[in-house]
Motif scaffolding. Structure first.
Motif, PDB file in Angstrom:
ATOM      1  N   GLN A   1      12.743  22.646 -27.128  1.00  0.00           N
ATOM      2  CA  GLN A   1      13.628  21.853 -26.285  1.00  0.00           C
ATOM      3  C   GLN A   1      14.657  21.105 -27.136  1.00  0.00           C
ATOM      4  O   GLN A   1      15.832  21.007 -26.774  1.00  0.00           O
ATOM      5  CB  GLN A   1      12.839  20.861 -25.424  1.00  0.00           C
ATOM      6  N   ALA A   2      14.212  20.577 -28.276  1.00  0.00           N
ATOM      7  CA  ALA A   2      15.128  19.830 -29.146  1.00  0.00           C
ATOM      8  C   ALA A   2      16.196  20.740 -29.722  1.00  0.00           C
ATOM      9  O   ALA A   2      17.361  20.339 -29.874  1.00  0.00           O
ATOM     10  CB  ALA A   2      14.354  19.151 -30.268  1.00  0.00           C
ATOM     11  N   SER A   3      15.818  21.985 -30.003  1.00  0.00           N
ATOM     12  CA  SER A   3      16.804  22.912 -30.563  1.00  0.00           C
ATOM     13  C   SER A   3      17.878  23.272 -29.551  1.00  0.00           C
ATOM     14  O   SER A   3      18.979  23.652 -29.904  1.00  0.00           O
ATOM     15  CB  SER A   3      16.130  24.175 -31.082  1.00  0.00           C
ATOM     16  N   ARG A   4      17.573  23.126 -28.286  1.00  0.00           N
ATOM     17  CA  ARG A   4      18.545  23.417 -27.223  1.00  0.00           C
ATOM     18  C   ARG A   4      19.359  22.174 -26.828  1.00  0.00           C
ATOM     19  O   ARG A   4      20.253  22.274 -25.990  1.00  0.00           O
ATOM     20  CB  ARG A   4      17.826  23.957 -26.003  1.00  0.00           C
ATOM     21  N   ALA A   5      18.989  21.051 -27.399  1.00  0.00           N
ATOM     22  CA  ALA A   5      19.650  19.800 -27.017  1.00  0.00           C
ATOM     23  C   ALA A   5      21.085  19.782 -27.521  1.00  0.00           C
ATOM     24  O   ALA A   5      21.408  20.276 -28.594  1.00  0.00           O
ATOM     25  CB  ALA A   5      18.892  18.613 -27.575  1.00  0.00           C
ATOM     26  N   THR A   6      21.955  19.178 -26.724  1.00  0.00           N
ATOM     27  CA  THR A   6      23.362  19.063 -27.106  1.00  0.00           C
ATOM     28  C   THR A   6      23.607  17.813 -27.937  1.00  0.00           C
ATOM     29  O   THR A   6      24.564  17.759 -28.704  1.00  0.00           O
ATOM     30  CB  THR A   6      24.256  19.046 -25.858  1.00  0.00           C
ATOM     31  N   ASN A   7      22.733  16.819 -27.810  1.00  0.00           N
ATOM     32  CA  ASN A   7      22.866  15.598 -28.587  1.00  0.00           C
ATOM     33  C   ASN A   7      22.344  15.878 -29.997  1.00  0.00           C
ATOM     34  O   ASN A   7      21.179  16.244 -30.176  1.00  0.00           O
ATOM     35  CB  ASN A   7      22.059  14.484 -27.911  1.00  0.00           C
ATOM     36  N   PRO A   8      23.126  15.694 -31.071  1.00  0.00           N
ATOM     37  CA  PRO A   8      22.703  16.003 -32.434  1.00  0.00           C
ATOM     38  C   PRO A   8      21.505  15.165 -32.900  1.00  0.00           C
ATOM     39  O   PRO A   8      20.695  15.631 -33.688  1.00  0.00           O
ATOM     40  CB  PRO A   8      23.934  15.705 -33.292  1.00  0.00           C
ATOM     41  N   GLU A   9      21.345  13.920 -32.426  1.00  0.00           N
ATOM     42  CA  GLU A   9      20.205  13.088 -32.819  1.00  0.00           C
ATOM     43  C   GLU A   9      18.903  13.659 -32.265  1.00  0.00           C
ATOM     44  O   GLU A   9      17.879  13.677 -32.939  1.00  0.00           O
ATOM     45  CB  GLU A   9      20.402  11.654 -32.333  1.00  0.00           C
ATOM     46  N   VAL A  10      18.916  14.133 -31.036  1.00  0.00           N
ATOM     47  CA  VAL A  10      17.732  14.744 -30.413  1.00  0.00           C
ATOM     48  C   VAL A  10      17.400  16.043 -31.131  1.00  0.00           C
ATOM     49  O   VAL A  10      16.246  16.326 -31.435  1.00  0.00           O
ATOM     50  CB  VAL A  10      17.951  14.968 -28.907  1.00  0.00           C
ATOM     51  N   ALA A  11      18.396  16.848 -31.438  1.00  0.00           N
ATOM     52  CA  ALA A  11      18.179  18.126 -32.115  1.00  0.00           C
ATOM     53  C   ALA A  11      17.590  17.923 -33.504  1.00  0.00           C
ATOM     54  O   ALA A  11      16.795  18.731 -33.987  1.00  0.00           O
ATOM     55  CB  ALA A  11      19.484  18.910 -32.198  1.00  0.00           C
ATOM     56  N   ALA A  12      17.899  16.826 -34.192  1.00  0.00           N
ATOM     57  CA  ALA A  12      17.422  16.572 -35.548  1.00  0.00           C
ATOM     58  C   ALA A  12      16.049  15.912 -35.575  1.00  0.00           C
ATOM     59  O   ALA A  12      15.391  15.898 -36.607  1.00  0.00           O
ATOM     60  CB  ALA A  12      18.429  15.698 -36.288  1.00  0.00           C
ATOM     61  N   ALA A  13      15.557  15.385 -34.465  1.00  0.00           N
ATOM     62  CA  ALA A  13      14.289  14.635 -34.426  1.00  0.00           C
ATOM     63  C   ALA A  13      13.082  15.453 -34.902  1.00  0.00           C
ATOM     64  O   ALA A  13      12.320  14.974 -35.727  1.00  0.00           O
ATOM     65  CB  ALA A  13      14.059  14.072 -33.031  1.00  0.00           C
TER      66      ALA A  13
END
Length: 189
Positions: free
Chosen positions: A170-182
């Motif tokens: 799910q994080a890899s599909r996130a558009t927000n870069p902070e969520v994707a990096a978590a």
């Protein structure tokens, strides 16, 4: 006539007084006496009540007819070793009760001497069947508990791994870069 009185009347074995007869026949345990050749020369009334056999049938090595076949070799080895070394011994074994049931006994014996010469053993037995059954049940319950805990651990670990993988996806599909990096930051930290 009690077995103790019969023994005294025969004049064999140990001189027994009335107090000992009373004690031996009313003790809350089975008592026996063996001679230096390991043959049994005395049994108290509780022993005879337990086995349902006569004193004459039990004397010598007759008592061993009630010993469970699976316990015989272990008992004989322990007794032979103890008699040879003249040391106390304690062993559990199954003995057939008067009703045919096999009961576990804890047999504890000590050597004794008469006129500075080895004269045999005195022993006592208590029925430990109920205790052994409770202990076996406790062991089974503990083994079952350990198995259940291992299964629970395995399932929780699998669920946590699946949840982590799902969150990472799910994080890899996130558009927000902070969520994707978590997830990557969590693995590094």
């Amino acid at each position: 006539m009690s077995p103790v009185q019969a023994e005294a009347a025969r004049g064999g074995g140990i001189a027994l007084d009335a107090h000992f007869r009373l004690l031996a026949d009313h003790a809350p345990m089975m008592i026996w006496h063996a001679t230096p050749d390991r043959s049994r020369a005395f049994f108290n009334q509780p022993w005879l009540d337990f086995t349902g056999r006569t004193l004459d049938a039990e004397l010598g090595f007759g008592w061993a007819e009630g010993l469970h076949d699976e316990d015989r070799a272990r008992f004989e080895a322990a007794a032979a070793e103890a008699f040879e070394a003249r040391k106390p011994f304690s062993i559990d074994y199954r003995l057939r009760r008067h009703d045919g049931a096999w009961r576990w006994l804890l047999d504890t014996a000590r050597p004794f001497s008469k006129d500075s010469a080895f004269a045999g053993y005195f022993g006592s037995c208590v029925d430990i069947t109920d205790m052994k059954q409770a202990l076996d049940e406790r062991r089974r319950a503990l083994a079952e508990r350990e198995l259940l805990l291992a299964e629970l651990h395995h399932r929780v670990k699998n669920n946590a791994q699946a949840t982590t993988s799902f969150l990472g996806l799910q994080a890899s599909r996130a558009t927000n870069p902070e969520v994707a990096a978590a997830p990557a930051a969590r693995r590094c930290g």
